[in-house]
Scaffold this motif. Structure first.
Motif, PDB file in Angstrom:
ATOM      1  N   THR A 146       0.840  -1.201   0.000  1.00  0.00           N
ATOM      2  CA  THR A 146       0.000   0.000   0.000  1.00  0.00           C
ATOM      3  C   THR A 146       0.872   1.247   0.000  1.00  0.00           C
ATOM      4  OG1 THR A 146       0.012  -0.016   2.406  1.00  0.00           O
ATOM      5  CG2 THR A 146      -1.808  -1.175   1.322  1.00  0.00           C
ATOM      6  N   PRO A 147       0.311   2.383  -0.416  1.00  0.00           N
ATOM      7  CA  PRO A 147       1.090   3.630  -0.398  1.00  0.00           C
ATOM      8  C   PRO A 147       1.641   3.934   0.998  1.00  0.00           C
ATOM      9  CG  PRO A 147      -0.929   3.922  -1.645  1.00  0.00           C
ATOM     10  CD  PRO A 147      -1.009   2.567  -1.026  1.00  0.00           C
ATOM     11  N   THR A 166       5.009   2.468   1.360  1.00  0.00           N
ATOM     12  CA  THR A 166       6.043   2.929   0.437  1.00  0.00           C
ATOM     13  C   THR A 166       6.241   4.436   0.490  1.00  0.00           C
ATOM     14  OG1 THR A 166       4.375   3.147  -1.287  1.00  0.00           O
ATOM     15  CG2 THR A 166       5.550   1.051  -1.173  1.00  0.00           C
ATOM     16  N   GLY A 167       5.627   5.089   1.463  1.00  0.00           N
ATOM     17  CA  GLY A 167       5.709   6.547   1.548  1.00  0.00           C
ATOM     18  C   GLY A 167       7.006   7.031   2.162  1.00  0.00           C
ATOM     19  N   TRP A 206       9.425   4.844   4.212  1.00  0.00           N
ATOM     20  CA  TRP A 206      10.121   3.696   3.609  1.00  0.00           C
ATOM     21  C   TRP A 206      11.639   3.857   3.734  1.00  0.00           C
ATOM     22  CZ3 TRP A 206      13.600   3.541  -0.527  1.00  0.00           C
ATOM     23  CH2 TRP A 206      13.940   2.257  -0.976  1.00  0.00           C
ATOM     24  N   SER A 228       5.957   3.828 -10.927  1.00  0.00           N
ATOM     25  CA  SER A 228       4.606   3.803 -10.352  1.00  0.00           C
ATOM     26  C   SER A 228       4.562   2.716  -9.282  1.00  0.00           C
ATOM     27  CB  SER A 228       3.575   3.508 -11.439  1.00  0.00           C
ATOM     28  OG  SER A 228       3.727   2.175 -11.881  1.00  0.00           O
ATOM     29  N   LEU A 229       3.541   2.774  -8.460  1.00  0.00           N
ATOM     30  CA  LEU A 229       3.445   1.788  -7.385  1.00  0.00           C
ATOM     31  C   LEU A 229       3.383   0.365  -7.966  1.00  0.00           C
ATOM     32  CD1 LEU A 229       3.289   1.415  -4.354  1.00  0.00           C
ATOM     33  CD2 LEU A 229       0.795   1.598  -4.495  1.00  0.00           C
ATOM     34  N   ASP A 230       2.640   0.192  -9.051  1.00  0.00           N
ATOM     35  CA  ASP A 230       2.528  -1.142  -9.643  1.00  0.00           C
ATOM     36  C   ASP A 230       3.841  -1.620 -10.270  1.00  0.00           C
ATOM     37  OD1 ASP A 230      -0.038  -1.707  -8.919  1.00  0.00           O
ATOM     38  OD2 ASP A 230      -0.947  -0.913 -10.753  1.00  0.00           O
ATOM     39  N   TYR A 286       7.524   1.072  -7.077  1.00  0.00           N
ATOM     40  CA  TYR A 286       7.906   2.217  -6.253  1.00  0.00           C
ATOM     41  C   TYR A 286       7.957   1.786  -4.787  1.00  0.00           C
ATOM     42  CZ  TYR A 286       7.878   6.882  -4.192  1.00  0.00           C
ATOM     43  OH  TYR A 286       8.213   8.006  -3.487  1.00  0.00           O
ATOM     44  N   TRP A 343       9.307  -3.289  -5.036  1.00  0.00           N
ATOM     45  CA  TRP A 343       9.080  -2.794  -3.665  1.00  0.00           C
ATOM     46  C   TRP A 343      10.159  -3.313  -2.710  1.00  0.00           C
ATOM     47  CZ3 TRP A 343       4.953  -6.082  -5.675  1.00  0.00           C
ATOM     48  CH2 TRP A 343       4.088  -5.400  -6.509  1.00  0.00           C
TER      49      TRP A 343
END
Lengths: 505, 166
Positions: free
Chosen positions: A364-365, A368-369, A372, A472-474, A477, A494
């Motif tokens: 989730t964001p 990874t914000g 992290w 991007s997160l997918d 990131y 990730w």
């Protein structure tokens, strides 16, 4: 058609010169009985009749099994069994009426499959080696034992190698589906041939054919379902497809060893051109064969042999044409209309194929914000923020990402060299590999290891950006691994930890 | 009778035939023990047996019945023309112009049914981030193109045959 004429003449001569109902011919036994010439009655078609005449009073289906019967109890049973013409329907040779079936057609299809399956099998075994199963966290088949005898260190050069081999494996397999179906169609009368075996040799060989047919279809079906992410099989794909491959390959190799001489002699005898030239109108059955592939009561042809080969080849072309796009970049990628991973996401820097979304793996964001940190484990342990990483020397390379499911694409990645991160952790470049651990929860390869040589390659990056934009997160990131020529699953997304304390790599 | 002959008569093939097959069963058997060790053997066995019969006892009866139906419905021509040995100027037999697009479309459906019929939707959407919905439309479009191309070819062949017959 010279072949047919001469055959008919030969039949005619036999039928008139020899006994009216039984024709004794010196010939080899069907199926793996070469070199054993026995005198046996062989049914021939009488020149004036559409019917077959078989040895003595023995009915049609028992042709070629006439022998002197000993008058004991066992012998009487055997005689009665011989008297029985077998179950009806497909077990009777006259059930199979296609005028196209015969050794020539089966030989041609067999040769095409031999080339195709060899390519698919080798690239499959190569892919297994590319997974570097000897490194920690990479092994999906820890009990492989001797079956991993050929494993080797997977190179980082050429960068497109895995892209090509896995493309060949997946798209090649898809392309072979119609050929495999045609081959199975061409030999189907043999499944029902009665009696099931005429010698011990034939019985043993037929047992191996169960492994061959079962293995082939098993491999194709599991592979095809897996690339569509349709996990309906009650087992993990990796061990099933790997051990299934060895069962199939064992039967495949012995089948080729036994049949190749026959294929070669068949094609030498009849050549390629004569049968390929004939149109529908002048398509005739092949001369009678000992295996009973040729119909004894053929229906009128509705398709020529070249028509049938073009039919199967056309099917292959369609399978290939609608899926190869997932291995190509540029406008041709749009041709992958029926391929699971040839989709278009848009035109932005991150709009390329996603294999596993962040959401599906619990990333989730929040994870990874700003909070992290990348943990480096080596001689010493340290934590780096994304800003720390961006402050390090950054390098940009265009590298393919190629998935085991067959799709691939080249993107331009920017990030920190893995070797630089290793040095930061106190590791001499080239002395050890790395284990990358992901934030992902569940799924395969949340932890994947790279060899020392892979880490040492200057193009191996912990990527932070792609095509000039942040990942991007997918796409992984805040940071993902990208290694030249590595299978997609080794490009861990990730990343939360890079562990350089790996031993023995 | 010498040893070779006796062996050949009892077994039915040269010795190397048995050796090669023994090696095959050894390797396959070894791989099978691994399947047992991993603990996936019941499912593996069921799927393997299913694979043995999938073509011969499931697909073959289906496609040959379909082919039989197609042949019966297109063969409304007199018996004497059954042999396809049509004199020039006659219409070409329509059967293959029906067979090919049907078979190709069926092949695509067979291979890609998890996408086309959305069976893979939950896993697919989760992993790829997109829906499988477009695949049904794509398959229908490809099927239409195949039938249209086949029909066009048939009409052209008929016209060509008509011209040759005049």
């Amino acid at each position: 058609m010279g072949i047919q004429v001469s055959t008919r003449r030969a039949r005619h001569t036999l039928g008139t010169k020899l006994a009216p109902s039984t024709v004794w011919e010196s010939r080899t036994l069907p199926n793996g009985c070469w070199g054993v010439a026995l005198e046996r009655p062989f049914p021939v078609r009488s020149p004036n009749s559409r019917h077959w005449i078989s040895g003595g009073s023995v009915p049609d289906a028992s042709r070629g099994r006439d022998r002197e019967v000993k008058p004991d109890k066992k012998g009487r049973l055997a005689a009665r069994l011989r008297g029985w013409s077998g179950p009806p329907g497909p077990f009777r040779p006259e059930f199979w009426r296609s005028p196209l079936r015969g050794p020539w057609l089966t030989s041609v299809l067999g040769l095409i499959l031999l080339a195709g399956i060899t390519a698919v099998a080798i690239t499959g075994l190569v892919s297994y080696a590319a997974y570097e199963p000897r490194l920690p966290g990479n092994d999906t088949t820890p009990g492989r034992g001797l079956l991993g005898f050929y494993l080797f260190d997977w190179p980082t050069d050429p960068v497109w190698l895995y892209r090509v081999t896995q493309g060949v494996h997946v798209v090649g397999g898809l392309t072979l589906v119609p050929i495999l179906l045609a081959k199975l169609w061409s030999v189907i009368p043999k499944l029902f041939s009665w009696p099931p075996a005429r010698s011990v040799a034939q019985a043993v060989e037929r047992a191996s054919l169960l492994l061959l047919v079962g293995g082939a279809v098993f491999q194709f079906v599991t592979g095809i379902l897996n690339i569509q992410l349709f996990y309906v099989f009650p087992f993990s794909f990796y061990p099933a497809h790997f051990y299934g491959a060895w069962i199939f390959l064992a039967a495949f190799v012995v089948h080729v060893v036994i049949k190749l001489p026959r294929v070669i002699s068949t094609l030498r005898t009849y050549g390629l051109r004569d049968y390929l030239r004939s149109s529908v109108a002048d398509t005739r059955p092949e001369p009678p064969d000992p295996d009973g592939l040729v119909a004894i009561d053929p229906a009128p042809p509705t398709m020529s042999r070249r028509g049938l080969l073009a039919f199967a080849g056309g099917g292959s072309l369609i399978m290939f044409g609608l899926s190869i796009g997932q291995c190509i970049d540029g406008p041709l990628r749009r041709t992958a209309l029926l391929a699971p991973h040839g989709r278009l996401y848009g035109t932005g820097p991150n709009d390329f194929q996603v294999n596993k979304t962040a959401a599906s793996l619990g990333v989730t964001p929040a994870l990874t914000g700003e909070s992290w940190r990348l943990t480096l484990t080596g001689q010493h342990r340290m934590e780096l923020s994304r800003e720390d990483l961006l402050a390090m020397p950054l390098y940009t390379y265009a590298l393919p990402i190629a998935c085991v499911e067959g799709w691939s694409t080249v993107q331009t990645w920017t990030g920190v060299r893995l070797a630089d991160l290793g040095r930061l952790a106190g590791i001499r470049t080239g002395s050890t590999g790395v284990t990358a651990r992901s934030l992902q929860r569940g799924g395969y390869f949340g932890e994947a290891s790279l060899s020392a040589a892979q880490v040492a390659d200057p193009r191996s990056l912990l990527a932070l950006r792609v095509n000039g934009a942040d990942l991007s997160l997918d796409h992984g990131y805040p940071a993902r691994v990208i290694v030249p020529n590595a299978p997609g699953v080794h490009n861990t997304k990730w990343v939360r930890e890079l562990d350089f304390t790996q031993e023995g790599s | 009778m010498n040893g070779h002959g006796r062996w050949a008569r009892a077994y039915g093939a040269p010795t190397w035939h048995l050796l090669a097959l023994a090696l095959c069963f050894l390797v396959a058997g070894y791989a099978a023990t691994k399947v047992v060790e991993v603990g996936i053997w019941p499912g593996f066995l069921v799927w393997f047996v299913g694979a043995v019969i999938l073509h011969d006892l499931v697909l073959f009866p289906l496609y040959s019945a379909a082919d039989f139906a197609a042949r019966s419905s297109t063969a409304r021509t007199p018996r004497r023309r059954r042999t396809a040995a049509r004199p020039p100027g006659r219409r070409p037999a329509p059967i293959n112009y029906l067979r090919l697009p049907t078979a190709f479309s069926g092949l695509l459906l067979l291979v890609w049914s998890p996408l086309i019929l959305h069976g893979a939707e939950p896993n697919y959407r989760a992993a790829v981030g997109l829906s499988t919905i477009p695949y049904l439309t794509r398959w229908i479009l490809v099927t239409l193109v195949l039938f249209a191309a086949s029909a066009l070819l048939y009409v052209l062949r008929c016209l060509a045959a008509g011209r040759a017959g005049r």
